[in-house]
Motif scaffolding. Sequence first.
Motif, PDB file in Angstrom:
ATOM      1  N   UNK A 157    -102.107 -39.430  23.140  1.00  0.00           N
ATOM      2  CA  UNK A 157    -103.092 -39.462  22.784  1.00  0.00           C
ATOM      3  C   UNK A 157    -103.673 -38.285  23.807  1.00  0.00           C
ATOM      4  N   UNK A 158    -103.707 -38.344  24.538  1.00  0.00           N
ATOM      5  CA  UNK A 158    -104.016 -36.817  25.964  1.00  0.00           C
ATOM      6  C   UNK A 158    -103.469 -36.299  25.258  1.00  0.00           C
ATOM      7  N   UNK A 159    -102.382 -35.786  25.220  1.00  0.00           N
ATOM      8  CA  UNK A 159    -101.085 -34.856  24.727  1.00  0.00           C
ATOM      9  C   UNK A 159    -101.519 -34.427  23.469  1.00  0.00           C
ATOM     10  N   UNK A 160    -101.929 -35.083  23.009  1.00  0.00           N
ATOM     11  CA  UNK A 160    -102.545 -34.500  21.346  1.00  0.00           C
ATOM     12  C   UNK A 160    -103.761 -33.658  22.037  1.00  0.00           C
ATOM     13  N   UNK A 161    -104.796 -34.097  22.349  1.00  0.00           N
ATOM     14  CA  UNK A 161    -106.309 -33.729  23.087  1.00  0.00           C
ATOM     15  C   UNK A 161    -106.062 -32.784  23.632  1.00  0.00           C
ATOM     16  N   UNK A 184    -109.630 -32.015  29.989  1.00  0.00           N
ATOM     17  CA  UNK A 184    -109.448 -30.807  31.098  1.00  0.00           C
ATOM     18  C   UNK A 184    -107.502 -31.009  31.407  1.00  0.00           C
ATOM     19  N   UNK A 185    -107.617 -32.341  31.715  1.00  0.00           N
ATOM     20  CA  UNK A 185    -106.302 -32.595  32.398  1.00  0.00           C
ATOM     21  C   UNK A 185    -106.164 -34.182  32.288  1.00  0.00           C
ATOM     22  N   UNK A 186    -104.885 -34.550  32.744  1.00  0.00           N
ATOM     23  CA  UNK A 186    -104.481 -35.522  32.426  1.00  0.00           C
ATOM     24  C   UNK A 186    -102.819 -36.389  34.101  1.00  0.00           C
ATOM     25  N   UNK A 187    -102.820 -37.042  34.025  1.00  0.00           N
ATOM     26  CA  UNK A 187    -101.826 -37.485  34.870  1.00  0.00           C
ATOM     27  C   UNK A 187    -101.473 -38.868  34.623  1.00  0.00           C
ATOM     28  N   UNK A 188    -100.156 -38.884  33.952  1.00  0.00           N
ATOM     29  CA  UNK A 188    -100.283 -40.278  33.641  1.00  0.00           C
ATOM     30  C   UNK A 188     -99.079 -41.511  34.834  1.00  0.00           C
ATOM     31  N   UNK A 189     -99.006 -41.158  35.335  1.00  0.00           N
ATOM     32  CA  UNK A 189     -98.841 -41.186  37.042  1.00  0.00           C
ATOM     33  C   UNK A 189     -99.486 -42.208  37.501  1.00  0.00           C
ATOM     34  N   UNK A 190    -100.800 -41.720  37.297  1.00  0.00           N
ATOM     35  CA  UNK A 190    -101.646 -42.119  38.415  1.00  0.00           C
ATOM     36  C   UNK A 190    -102.996 -43.155  37.297  1.00  0.00           C
ATOM     37  N   UNK A 191    -102.840 -42.348  35.927  1.00  0.00           N
ATOM     38  CA  UNK A 191    -103.208 -43.148  34.698  1.00  0.00           C
ATOM     39  C   UNK A 191    -104.885 -41.775  35.169  1.00  0.00           C
TER      40      UNK A 191
END
Length: 133
Positions: free
Chosen positions: A84-88, A97-104
């Motif tokens: 979802x965040x990858x698409x947004x 502006x960013x997301x980090x899947x490992x750190x949630x």
Amino acid sequence: MKPYLAYGLVVLLLGGCASAPSVRTVQVLENTGTEFPTMCMLLQSDGSLLFKGGFDFYNPSAWRREADLLMITVGGKAPFPAELYKAQLPKHIGGLTAYNEQRRELAYRFGPSAEFVNFDGFYFYRAERCHAQ
């Protein structure tokens, strides 16, 4: 025990309780119910973030400010919706502006002029108080 020692101990214990810092809500972000019930994100003074009315499976979460960024670390045991965040992200939908899947972790541009945050596809606006049940 002498009476004055017992009295002193009681005063010391009560005084310690009275001076303990209390956690308070410093910001309410609310998604007013439409097809789903009203939901809130309650940003607490101790850095915790509580969801009310929806997304309870992310409790407890955390938040912090970095300049004009609102950083949210998603807690709970529910899977992190990276797709979802990858698409947004390329569209910066809702200030993402960013997301980090490992750190949630999610980063939103959320300065004084930002109107809302798009969290998991729901728009959360600043509110005076939470109306969620």
